[in-house]
Design an enzyme around this catalytic site. Structure first.
Site, short mmCIF file in Angstrom:
data_model
loop_
_atom_site.label_atom_id
_atom_site.label_comp_id
_atom_site.label_asym_id
_atom_site.label_seq_id
_atom_site.Cartn_x
_atom_site.Cartn_y
_atom_site.Cartn_z
N ARG A 130 -3.34 -99.94 19.11
CA ARG A 130 -3.97 -100.91 18.20
C ARG A 130 -5.49 -100.85 18.41
NH1 ARG A 130 -2.51 -106.50 21.59
NH2 ARG A 130 -4.33 -106.34 22.96
N ASP A 133 -0.23 -95.35 25.15
CA ASP A 133 -0.40 -96.78 25.40
C ASP A 133 0.77 -97.24 26.25
OD1 ASP A 133 -0.84 -99.76 24.94
OD2 ASP A 133 -2.29 -99.01 23.48
N ASP A 162 0.90 -95.38 31.09
CA ASP A 162 0.16 -96.42 31.81
C ASP A 162 -0.96 -95.71 32.55
OD1 ASP A 162 -0.86 -98.18 33.74
OD2 ASP A 162 1.08 -99.19 34.00
N VAL A 163 -2.21 -96.03 32.19
CA VAL A 163 -3.34 -95.25 32.72
C VAL A 163 -3.54 -95.41 34.22
CG1 VAL A 163 -4.60 -95.19 30.53
CG2 VAL A 163 -5.04 -97.07 32.16
N ASN A 173 -9.91 -95.11 26.48
CA ASN A 173 -10.17 -96.35 25.72
C ASN A 173 -9.41 -97.56 26.27
OD1 ASN A 173 -10.72 -97.90 23.02
ND2 ASN A 173 -8.47 -97.82 23.19
N TYR A 222 -14.54 -107.77 34.39
CA TYR A 222 -14.71 -106.86 33.25
C TYR A 222 -16.07 -106.16 33.32
CZ TYR A 222 -14.57 -105.31 28.36
OH TYR A 222 -14.58 -104.55 27.21
N LYS A 280 -16.77 -102.16 33.60
CA LYS A 280 -17.44 -101.38 32.55
C LYS A 280 -18.75 -100.76 33.05
CE LYS A 280 -14.37 -101.75 29.31
NZ LYS A 280 -13.69 -100.55 28.76
N1 LIG Z 1 -12.38 -106.39 22.17
C1 LIG Z 1 -13.71 -106.44 22.33
O1 LIG Z 1 -14.37 -107.42 21.93
C2 LIG Z 1 -14.42 -105.31 23.03
C3 LIG Z 1 -15.81 -105.39 23.22
C4 LIG Z 1 -16.45 -104.35 23.88
C5 LIG Z 1 -15.72 -103.25 24.32
N2 LIG Z 1 -14.36 -103.20 24.10
C6 LIG Z 1 -13.65 -102.04 24.62
O2 LIG Z 1 -13.02 -101.36 23.53
C7 LIG Z 1 -11.87 -100.67 24.03
C8 LIG Z 1 -10.68 -100.94 23.14
O3 LIG Z 1 -10.32 -102.30 23.20
P1 LIG Z 1 -9.88 -103.12 21.90
O4 LIG Z 1 -10.99 -104.01 21.54
O5 LIG Z 1 -9.32 -102.21 20.88
O6 LIG Z 1 -8.74 -104.07 22.53
P2 LIG Z 1 -7.15 -103.89 22.57
O7 LIG Z 1 -6.65 -104.89 23.54
O8 LIG Z 1 -6.59 -103.93 21.20
O9 LIG Z 1 -6.95 -102.40 23.11
C9 LIG Z 1 -6.72 -102.08 24.46
C10 LIG Z 1 -5.46 -101.25 24.52
O10 LIG Z 1 -5.27 -100.84 25.88
C11 LIG Z 1 -3.89 -100.93 26.16
N3 LIG Z 1 -3.67 -101.03 27.60
C12 LIG Z 1 -3.86 -102.11 28.41
N4 LIG Z 1 -3.48 -101.82 29.67
C13 LIG Z 1 -3.08 -100.52 29.66
C14 LIG Z 1 -2.60 -99.64 30.66
N5 LIG Z 1 -2.44 -100.03 31.94
N6 LIG Z 1 -2.29 -98.37 30.30
C15 LIG Z 1 -2.42 -97.97 29.01
N7 LIG Z 1 -2.87 -98.76 28.03
C16 LIG Z 1 -3.19 -100.02 28.35
C17 LIG Z 1 -3.43 -102.16 25.40
O11 LIG Z 1 -2.02 -102.17 25.24
C18 LIG Z 1 -4.20 -102.03 24.10
O12 LIG Z 1 -3.49 -101.33 23.13
C19 LIG Z 1 -11.67 -101.14 25.48
O13 LIG Z 1 -12.16 -100.17 26.37
C20 LIG Z 1 -12.50 -102.40 25.54
O14 LIG Z 1 -12.93 -102.68 26.85
C21 LIG Z 1 -13.71 -104.19 23.46
#
Ligand SMILES: NC(=O)c1ccc[n+]([C@@H]2O[C@H](COP(=O)([O-])OP(=O)(O)OC[C@H]3O[C@@H](n4cnc5c(N)ncnc54)[C@H](O)[C@@H]3O)[C@@H](O)[C@H]2O)c1
Length: 259
Positions: free
Chosen positions: A16, A37, A59-60, A86, A151, A155
């Site tokens: 997602r 994922d 699972d990463v 990601n 977090y 990062k």
């Molecule tokens: N959401 C925000 O506001 C935001 C802001 C800045 C940066 N980001 C970064 O963007 C990237 C994508 O996040 P997003 O916003 O799409 O959120 P999201 O939660 O939709 O996506 C994160 C995905 O990582 C997966 N995940 C979690 N733990 C996992 C694991 N152990 N192994 C494999 N997959 C795992 C989740 O199931 C999810 O699908 C991330 O790196 C996040 O840190 C997000």
């Protein structure tokens, strides 16, 4: 636009949000994309809607799973050109309110996960003498913010890992960059979102003092990844590129714009 024809890419956390859109745009640029994922049903459904894409559970934090997935991709496709680290999790809470195990878990997924991914793809990328690794960081990996110690540390760590990896791997034809976003999937906030929305004005102010007010959509983030994945960015490595509506440009003060 990068041409990723004949390239094979793996994206973590792709069920997602940013990962799903990144997978779509990598495929649109010609790549064969493997989405991964821990949300297996959603991940498989997302992959099914993308031409030529497939899904694998990963699972990463699981070193053995990385070896299996990378091995299967190379066996099936004969190559692995692009890794997008990601996947991430969020934990909100001040330092005083963050249990040490929650802190460890965030680092494990967000920082150790990309490390394991890079370790896993080095052999096939070195053998091919080419590769592009893109790590998704955040503006929270560039400047500090209260309430997100785990977090932010994770990062910032991703950026350090990115630069170290770029220096180690550049002579093997492998580039490593970070994309520092100021937006993504609100679902990442989970149950904290309801509480945050009680202070809606403050939350909106956070986004609205940027050079370009508002949140960042998935598309521009995914496009930056596609650019870094392809050969048009061949001289860029070790970079951390903000995709942030100018959030990191500095502070914007309304009265000062009328002077
Ligand atoms: N959401 C925000 O506001 C935001 C802001 C800045 C940066 N980001 C970064 O963007 C990237 C994508 O996040 P997003 O916003 O799409 O959120 P999201 O939660 O939709 O996506 C994160 C995905 O990582 C997966 N995940 C979690 N733990 C996992 C694991 N152990 N192994 C494999 N997959 C795992 C989740 O199931 C999810 O699908 C991330 O790196 C996040 O840190 C997000």
């Amino acid at each position: 636009m990068s041409d990723l024809t004949h390239r094979v890419a793996v994206v973590t956390g792709a069920a997602r949000g940013v990962g799903a859109e990144t997978s779509r745009r990598l495929a649109a640029a010609g790549a064969t994309v493997v989405l991964t994922d821990v949300l297996d049903d959603l991940g498989a459904a997302t992959a099914a809607d993308i031409d030529g894409a497939s899904y694998r559970s990963l699972d990463v934090t699981d070193e053995d799973a990385w070896a299996s997935v990378v091995g299967e991709i190379v066996d099936e496709h004969g190559r692995l050109d692009v890794l997008v680290n990601n996947a991430a999790v969020l934990h909100l809470g001040t330092i005083e309110n963050t249990p040490p195990d929650a802190y460890r878990r965030v680092l494990e997924v967000n920082t150790v996960g990309p490390f394991l991914g890079i370790q896993a793809v080095i052999p096939p990328m070195k053998a091919a003498e080419r590769g592009s690794i893109v790590n998704i960081s955040s503006i929270d990996g560039m400047i500090g913010m209260n309430g997100i110690p785990a977090y932010a540390a994770s990062k910032f760590g991703v950026r350090g890992l990115t630069k170290s990896a770029a220096l180690e791997l550049g002579r093997s034809g492998i580039r490593v960059n970070a994309v520092c976003t100021a937006g993504g999937n609100p679902a990442m906030y989970g149950n904290w979102m309801d509480q945050l929305m009680e202070d809606m004005d403050d939350m909106m102010a956070y986004q609205n003092d940027r050079a370009i007010p508002g949140g960042v959509e998935y598309g521009p983030i995914a496009d930056a990844v596609v650019y870094l994945a392809g050969d048009t960015s061949s001289a860029i490595t070790g970079a951390d590129i903000p995709v942030d509506n100018g959030a990191l440009a500095g502070k914007w003060l309304a009265p000062f714009n009328n002077l």
